[in-house]
Design an enzyme around this catalytic site. Structure first.
Site, PDB file in Angstrom:
ATOM      1  N   HIS A 114       0.485  -1.144  -0.115  1.00 33.37           N
ATOM      2  CA  HIS A 114       0.093  -0.073   0.072  1.00 33.37           C
ATOM      3  C   HIS A 114       1.085   1.219   0.469  1.00 33.37           C
ATOM      4  CE1 HIS A 114      -3.866   1.645   1.633  1.00 33.37           C
ATOM      5  NE2 HIS A 114      -3.593   2.783   1.342  1.00 33.37           N
ATOM      6  N   GLU A 135      -2.706  -1.505  -3.106  1.00 33.31           N
ATOM      7  CA  GLU A 135      -4.129  -0.279  -2.264  1.00 33.31           C
ATOM      8  C   GLU A 135      -3.600   0.309  -2.633  1.00 33.31           C
ATOM      9  OE1 GLU A 135      -4.613  -3.489   1.023  1.00 33.31           O
ATOM     10  OE2 GLU A 135      -3.566  -2.200   1.668  1.00 33.31           O
ATOM     11  N   HIS A 175      -7.974  -5.736   6.973  1.00 28.76           N
ATOM     12  CA  HIS A 175      -7.938  -5.068   7.760  1.00 28.76           C
ATOM     13  C   HIS A 175      -8.089  -5.492   9.642  1.00 28.76           C
ATOM     14  CE1 HIS A 175      -6.788  -0.740   9.597  1.00 28.76           C
ATOM     15  NE2 HIS A 175      -6.638  -0.449   8.147  1.00 28.76           N
ATOM     16  N   GLY A 208      -1.627  -7.448   7.119  1.00 26.88           N
ATOM     17  CA  GLY A 208      -0.810  -6.732   7.822  1.00 26.88           C
ATOM     18  C   GLY A 208      -0.038  -6.564   9.199  1.00 26.88           C
ATOM     19  N   HIS A 209      -0.604  -5.981   9.593  1.00 31.77           N
ATOM     20  CA  HIS A 209      -0.514  -5.678  10.824  1.00 31.77           C
ATOM     21  C   HIS A 209       0.203  -6.919  11.998  1.00 31.77           C
ATOM     22  CE1 HIS A 209       0.741  -2.110  14.073  1.00 31.77           C
ATOM     23  NE2 HIS A 209      -0.435  -3.479  15.137  1.00 31.77           N
TER      24      HIS A 209
END
Ligand code: PXP
Length: 239
Positions: free
Chosen positions: A43, A70, A190, A213-214
């Site tokens: 991103h 993205e 998310h 991701g996180h």
């Protein structure tokens, strides 16, 4: 089976914090694919504080799974994806200085804008996905833009999950069903993590792909921590 695309922005952020090339983003992407991930997501943001535009070009040749880029479709972003030609572009309405994506598109208000961009990406043979809040009212116009998929924005689900997982997921199921009726594929992302992913992926019909991701990087740190502490102790025990 739902595909796992790993968002490697956090690895770029860690690298950027020291100004050198550790961790090596390209090696990381290679290893993630060797370990079984189905895709790599990046991103790029206008200030390049995470992924840099050069990273995106360098990643392209080493990606042997699916490449998903993205971001907000400004001119620089569109030029980038037109050059790199990833498998998929996920359009996100994030403001330049947003810490992270914080809402889906209003596909009614932004219908013409999205339609034009999607036509351009489709001409370049790039699959398109629109980041969306779980709300059936946005599906009809999302489909009319010509997008191939939607990406369900799962922050609300993850926040509510601990309190009541059935309430947390209910709008996602109805939005997914509406999207299926209009021929749209379904991605999600998310704040998905090891605790909430199984319930989500087994309840959402035809969930094609999640991008994570996180949490995945934080969980990797934690699950690797004991091993690394022991490796250091073992090296230090040699004196
Ligand atoms: N999808 C979109 C559109 C995002 O902006 C992000 C975060 O960059 C993700 C998915 C992945 O979210 P997380 O890092 O919380 O897994």
């Amino acid at each position: 089976m739902t595909k796992l695309s790993v968002n490697i922005n956090k690895i770029a952020t860690l690298r950027n914090s020291r100004g050198a090339n550790v961790p090596n983003l390209l090696q990381f992407a290679t290893d993630i694919q060797d370990f079984g991930a189905d895709g790599i997501t990046v991103h790029p943001r206008p200030d390049e504080r995470h992924i840099k535009y050069d990273d995106v070009h360098e990643l392209k040749p080493i990606i042997n799974t699916e490449f998903n880029i993205e971001g907000y479709p400004n001119k620089k972003f569109i030029d980038l994806v037109r050059n790199v030609k990833p498998h998929q572009v996920t359009l996100v309405p994030d403001k330049p200085n947003a810490i992270t994506s914080n809402s889906g598109w209003d596909t009614i208000k932004n219908y013409s804008f999205l339609k034009e961009i999607i036509a351009e990406l489709s001409l370049n043979s790039i699959r398109t996905s629109i980041f969306l809040d779980p709300n059936i009212k946005f599906i009809y116009s999302a489909a009319k833009t010509g997008a191939d998929r939607i990406e369900l924005y799962t922050e609300f689900y993850s926040k509510k999950f601990e309190l009541d997982r059935n309430i947390a997921i209910s709008n996602y199921i109805s939005t997914a069903n509406e999207a299926i009726n209009f021929g749209l594929g379904i991605n999600a992302g998310h704040d998905l993590n090891l605790k909430n992913i199984e319930f989500f992926s087994t309840r959402i019909p035809n969930l094609l792909e999640v991008s994570i991701g996180h949490a995945l990087i934080c969980e990797s740190l934690y699950l690797g921590l004991e091993n690394v502490i022991n490796l250091y102790k073992s090296k230090l025990s040699k004196n």
